[in-house]
Scaffold this active site. Structure first.
Site, PDB file in Angstrom:
ATOM      1  N   HIS A  53       0.806  -1.227   0.000  1.00  0.00           N
ATOM      2  CA  HIS A  53       0.000   0.000   0.000  1.00  0.00           C
ATOM      3  C   HIS A  53       0.832   1.266   0.000  1.00  0.00           C
ATOM      4  CE1 HIS A  53      -3.757  -2.198   0.638  1.00  0.00           C
ATOM      5  NE2 HIS A  53      -3.042  -2.999   1.410  1.00  0.00           N
ATOM      6  N   ALA A 130      -8.352  -4.198   8.307  1.00  0.00           N
ATOM      7  CA  ALA A 130      -8.041  -2.767   8.417  1.00  0.00           C
ATOM      8  C   ALA A 130      -8.718  -1.946   7.321  1.00  0.00           C
ATOM      9  CB  ALA A 130      -6.533  -2.561   8.361  1.00  0.00           C
ATOM     10  N   GLN A 131      -9.726  -2.544   6.653  1.00  0.00           N
ATOM     11  CA  GLN A 131     -10.459  -1.815   5.614  1.00  0.00           C
ATOM     12  C   GLN A 131     -11.592  -1.002   6.244  1.00  0.00           C
ATOM     13  OE1 GLN A 131      -9.651  -2.023   2.262  1.00  0.00           O
ATOM     14  NE2 GLN A 131      -8.067  -3.573   2.503  1.00  0.00           N
ATOM     15  N   ASN A 208      -4.776 -14.462   6.651  1.00  0.00           N
ATOM     16  CA  ASN A 208      -5.204 -13.165   7.180  1.00  0.00           C
ATOM     17  C   ASN A 208      -6.468 -12.698   6.465  1.00  0.00           C
ATOM     18  OD1 ASN A 208      -2.793 -12.261   9.019  1.00  0.00           O
ATOM     19  ND2 ASN A 208      -1.880 -13.126   7.173  1.00  0.00           N
ATOM     20  N   ARG A 216     -11.873 -29.933  10.574  1.00  0.00           N
ATOM     21  CA  ARG A 216     -13.222 -30.243  10.103  1.00  0.00           C
ATOM     22  C   ARG A 216     -13.799 -29.132   9.225  1.00  0.00           C
ATOM     23  NH1 ARG A 216     -13.466 -32.591  15.235  1.00  0.00           N
ATOM     24  NH2 ARG A 216     -14.232 -30.666  16.194  1.00  0.00           N
ATOM     25  N   ASP A 237       6.780 -11.503   7.127  1.00  0.00           N
ATOM     26  CA  ASP A 237       7.446 -10.392   7.824  1.00  0.00           C
ATOM     27  C   ASP A 237       7.775 -10.730   9.273  1.00  0.00           C
ATOM     28  OD1 ASP A 237       4.842 -10.455   8.752  1.00  0.00           O
ATOM     29  OD2 ASP A 237       4.575  -8.286   8.749  1.00  0.00           O
ATOM     30  N   ASP A 263       2.670  -6.353   1.691  1.00  0.00           N
ATOM     31  CA  ASP A 263       1.486  -5.699   2.269  1.00  0.00           C
ATOM     32  C   ASP A 263       1.898  -4.489   3.109  1.00  0.00           C
ATOM     33  OD1 ASP A 263      -1.211  -5.276   2.631  1.00  0.00           O
ATOM     34  OD2 ASP A 263      -1.431  -6.702   4.266  1.00  0.00           O
ATOM     35  N   ALA A 298      -2.473  -4.032  10.779  1.00  0.00           N
ATOM     36  CA  ALA A 298      -2.797  -3.123   9.665  1.00  0.00           C
ATOM     37  C   ALA A 298      -1.653  -3.110   8.664  1.00  0.00           C
ATOM     38  CB  ALA A 298      -3.069  -1.724  10.202  1.00  0.00           C
TER      39      ALA A 298
END
Length: 370
Positions: A53, A130-131, A208, A216, A237, A263, A298
């Protein structure tokens, strides 16, 4: 240019000691000119980050050419020569502005912008991470095509939660024009399996933003593993996934189907402090970024080359596999492998030389040392 005596990476996943030739901006069979002594150095293709991002205080969603330029220059300095930055969950109007800036961007001093990863807004409220929940939107093919027009065709990935109303129809309609990735989803195994049957071919940051793999209830992870046409993104990371989980994932999927991503958010390359991601406040301490209010992870604060180092040095992933997952596989996933991602003759001369500690010694972009 001649790069002599290096340990040159081959797309099959092996290193071989040989010379590498560059003519103009391409890998060549022979060449004359400047010579680099690469004795004892790894010679690898430049990396491609198809999911990040921001970095050094800038975010792709700033929606400016300046932001993209600064991000691209930092990424190139780290050996990431091609980038496909990710958007966040915003209104169509805001995304239109962000994508228009990407279309306008013509930077030549940084990593090459090869696409856009549209991470939002077609996601699940339950697994939003974190959206921003204010702008979550049901999957809408017409909206995608409008945004793709604003982007000048740059959108290479669209993330969709397949259990949301209209998702399957949207996947079926757009998958021939863009790569669909299952993301931020509460889908179970059967729903995820159906999404892959409809044409989804990727999973966004595996583990994530989805239900965990359970013996199961195998969920998205199990469905992806069962479908050999599906690649999975993995953030390595040291925060997002335990080393044992990373090793297990390589055993499950193999290094042909894993795509390493960073990310990263805007704090990457900067110090601890307060930042933002998708309009939400983020606190960064050490190698961890969390939403200040909710505490959710985030994004990351590391770059893709550091993820390669982490995979090799801290998680016992072979260097050959890590390079394959950070250079070859992402280029294949977003349809640029004919030009990037390996050191084959005729491809763009985007080359990185690493020492034995995996520190960058040279970055070569389009045949020029940068």
């Amino acid at each position: 240019m001649i790069i002599k005596n290096g340990l040159v990476f081959h797309e099959s996943g092996k290193f071989e000691k040989r010379d590498l030739y560059v003519e103009g901006d391409k890998i060549a069979r022979t060449a004359q000119g400047e010579t680099i002594d690469a004795t004892g150095l790894y010679v690898i293709p430049g990396l491609t980050d198809l999911h990040f991002h921001g970095c050094v205080g800038y975010d792709f969603c700033d929606g400016t050419v300046e932001a993209i330029n600064n991000m691209a220059e930092y990424e190139l300095s780290q050996g990431i020569t091609t980038i496909c930055p990710a958007s966040m969950t915003f209104s169509e109007e805001r995304l239109n502005k962000i994508f228009a800036a990407a279309k306008e961007y013509k930077g030549e001093t940084g990593a090459e912008l090869v696409g856009i990863n549209m991470e939002g807004p077609f996601i699940s409220m339950e697994k939003k991470g974190a959206q921003n929940p204010e702008f979550i939107h049901k999957p809408d093919a017409d909206m995608f095509y409008r945004l793709q027009e604003a982007a000048g065709g740059l959108v290479k990935l669209v993330d969709i939660a397949p259990e949301v109303d209209g998702a399957m129809e949207c996947i079926e309609e757009i998958n021939k024009d863009v790569r669909v990735s299952v993301a931020h989803t509460a889908a179970d195994y059967d729903v995820a399996k159906k999404a892959f049957e409809k044409g989804a071919r990727q999973v966004t940051h595996l583990y994530n933003g989805m239900n965990p793999f359970h013996h199961r209830e195998p969920g998205v992870v199990g469905a992806a593993c069962d479908n050999e046409n599906v690649m999975v993104e993995l953030i390595v990371d040291g925060i997002h996934s335990h080393p044992a989980t990373v090793r297990t994932t390589f055993k499950m999927f193999g290094d042909d189907r894993i795509i390493l991503i960073s990310d990263s958010m805007m704090a990457c390359g900067l110090e601890d402090g307060q930042y933002t991601l998708g309009g939400l406040d983020v606190t960064v301490r050490g190698n961890k970024a969390t939403l200040t209010k909710e505490g959710n992870i985030a994004g990351s604060v590391t770059n893709l080359m550091n993820c390669v180092r982490c995979a090799v040095k801290k998680m016992d992933i072979p260097l050959e596999s890590a390079i394959k997952c950070a250079a070859v596989n992402p280029a294949k996933a977003i349809g640029i492998y004919d030009r990037f991602g390996s050191l084959d003759t005729g491809k763009r001369a985007n080359i990185v030389l690493l020492d034995k500690d995996l520190e960058v010694k040279y970055v070569i972009k389009d045949g020029k040392i940068v």
